[in-house]
Design an enzyme around this catalytic site. Structure first.
Site, short mmCIF file in Angstrom:
data_model
loop_
_atom_site.label_atom_id
_atom_site.label_comp_id
_atom_site.label_asym_id
_atom_site.label_seq_id
_atom_site.Cartn_x
_atom_site.Cartn_y
_atom_site.Cartn_z
N ASP A 1 -33.95 -7.97 -9.44
CA ASP A 1 -33.21 -9.24 -9.42
C ASP A 1 -31.75 -9.03 -9.06
OD1 ASP A 1 -32.99 -11.96 -9.68
OD2 ASP A 1 -32.70 -11.93 -11.85
N HIS B 1 -30.95 -9.47 0.25
CA HIS B 1 -32.35 -9.02 0.30
C HIS B 1 -32.48 -7.81 1.23
CE1 HIS B 1 -33.39 -12.40 -2.04
NE2 HIS B 1 -33.22 -13.31 -1.10
N LEU C 1 -48.15 8.70 -5.87
CA LEU C 1 -47.70 7.45 -6.51
C LEU C 1 -48.48 6.24 -5.98
CD1 LEU C 1 -45.43 5.90 -8.17
CD2 LEU C 1 -44.20 5.74 -6.01
C1 IPE Z 1 -37.92 -13.03 -10.52
O1 IPE Z 1 -36.62 -13.30 -10.12
C2 IPE Z 1 -38.80 -12.80 -9.34
C3 IPE Z 1 -38.49 -11.62 -8.55
C4 IPE Z 1 -37.59 -10.70 -8.79
C5 IPE Z 1 -39.31 -11.46 -7.39
P1 IPE Z 1 -36.07 -14.80 -9.99
O2 IPE Z 1 -34.66 -14.68 -9.58
O3 IPE Z 1 -36.97 -15.61 -9.16
O4 IPE Z 1 -36.20 -15.31 -11.51
P2 IPE Z 1 -35.46 -16.48 -12.27
O5 IPE Z 1 -35.61 -17.71 -11.45
O6 IPE Z 1 -34.01 -16.09 -12.40
O7 IPE Z 1 -36.12 -16.55 -13.60
C1 IPE Z 2 -34.33 -11.03 -6.38
O1 IPE Z 2 -33.03 -11.44 -6.14
C2 IPE Z 2 -35.22 -11.09 -5.15
C3 IPE Z 2 -36.16 -12.21 -5.13
C4 IPE Z 2 -36.40 -13.05 -6.10
C5 IPE Z 2 -36.93 -12.40 -3.91
P1 IPE Z 2 -32.63 -12.97 -6.18
O2 IPE Z 2 -32.84 -13.56 -4.83
O3 IPE Z 2 -33.33 -13.67 -7.29
O4 IPE Z 2 -31.07 -12.88 -6.49
P2 IPE Z 2 -30.25 -13.76 -7.52
O5 IPE Z 2 -30.94 -13.66 -8.84
O6 IPE Z 2 -30.23 -15.16 -6.99
O7 IPE Z 2 -28.91 -13.13 -7.54
MG MG Z 3 -32.89 -13.97 -9.25
#
Ligand code: IPE
Ligand code: IPE
Ligand code: MG
Length: 252
Positions: free
Chosen positions: A21, A38, A132
């Site tokens: 995240d 990303h 792995l």
């Molecule tokens: C969880 O992250 C999903 C992934 C890392 C793929 P999100 O950014 O979508 O989660 P919330 O919305 O903060 O709970």
């Molecule tokens: C995690 O990073 C990746 C995905 C959920 C695809 P985020 O895109 O959720 O990044 P934040 O949480 O908005 O910073």
């Molecule tokens: Mg996120």
């Protein structure tokens, strides 16, 4: 000194699950588009996969895209899917070189065709690898997984393949998309959020949870080592008392 030297190699978790995240915030903090985050997150994936393989971790599950992430702006979803296809294609030779087998859990029918094709090729090309197991959670959510399992169980009961009175925890486990994998012992979430966000709700029942403020694009092997060292300090009791655990250790 690297923290690597402090890790007890005998007690490295067999299965680590990570909620990757913070890509969006990492990018926005630098005045960039979320997709830039990303894109940089892929370098962390590469480093953590390599670090896990070096430590002898057998299963690494990475939460890459949730069922709920389909509701993000269309441009971000499309960009993520393109990044996925491009990365998978590029990484297959490296996976093979490192004896890594790719698996995916999630509702794959939701993915665009070019992503499904790239994934299928990657499964086939890495199927013989024995090191792995890299499990990508893609278009995945635990509630989707549990509902799918219940539907399959109901179908098997209806067609007399399954006797309801014979259903055990093992039976349920066999109907989950993770049936081939042991439960994660350590779950890491980056970027300072203290929640599970619909990830492996059943499988994480006894996992040790580790949260770090580090954003995913900054997360590297040293951060992984730090998480593993923290894990190794914990006493996993599984409902028993501390003295029972200590006695068990001295008797073995
Ligand atoms: C969880 O992250 C999903 C992934 C890392 C793929 P999100 O950014 O979508 O989660 P919330 O919305 O903060 O709970
Ligand atoms: C995690 O990073 C990746 C995905 C959920 C695809 P985020 O895109 O959720 O990044 P934040 O949480 O908005 O910073
Ligand atoms: Mg996120």
């Amino acid at each position: 000194m690297s923290l690597r030297a402090l890790i007890d190699n005998e007690r490295v978790p067999k299965h680590i699950a990570i909620i990757m995240d913070g890509n969006g915030r990492w990018a926005q903090e630098q005045g960039q588009d979320r997709l830039f985050g990303h894109f940089h997150g892929v370098a962390s994936v590469r480093d953590i996969v390599e670090g896990s393989a070096e430590l002898g971790v057998k299963y690494l599950t990475l939460y890459a895209f949730s069922t709920e992430n389909w509701d993000r702006p269309e441009q971000e979803v499309t960009g993520l899917m393109e990044l996925l296809v491009e990365t998978i294609r590029k990484e297959v030779p490296i996976l093979n070189k490192n004896n890594i087998r790719l698996h995916v859990i999630g509702e794959l029918g939701m993915l665009p065709d070019h992503a499904t094709i790239a994934l299928q090729e990657a499964f086939d090309l890495t199927a013989q690898n024995t090191g792995l197991n890299l499990v990508l959670a893609l278009s995945y959510s635990s509630r989707w997984e549990l509902v799918s399992a219940v539907k399959k169980i109901a179908e098997d009961v209806k067609t007399d393949k399954l006797d309801p009175s014979a259903i055990t925890q093992d039976t349920l486990q066999q109907y989950l998309s993770t049936s081939e994998f042991p439960d994660p012992e350590l779950m890491i979430r980056t970027s300072g959020e203290y929640r599970i966000s619909n990830f492996l709700l059943y499988q994480l029942a006894y996992a040790e949870l580790y949260f770090t403020q580090t954003r995913w694009p900054d997360f590297r092997k040293e951060n992984l080592y730090e998480a593993i060292l923290d894990f190794q300090k914990r006493e996993r009791r599984f409902g028993k008392t501390s003295s029972q655990i200590i006695e068990g250790l001295t008797n073995n």
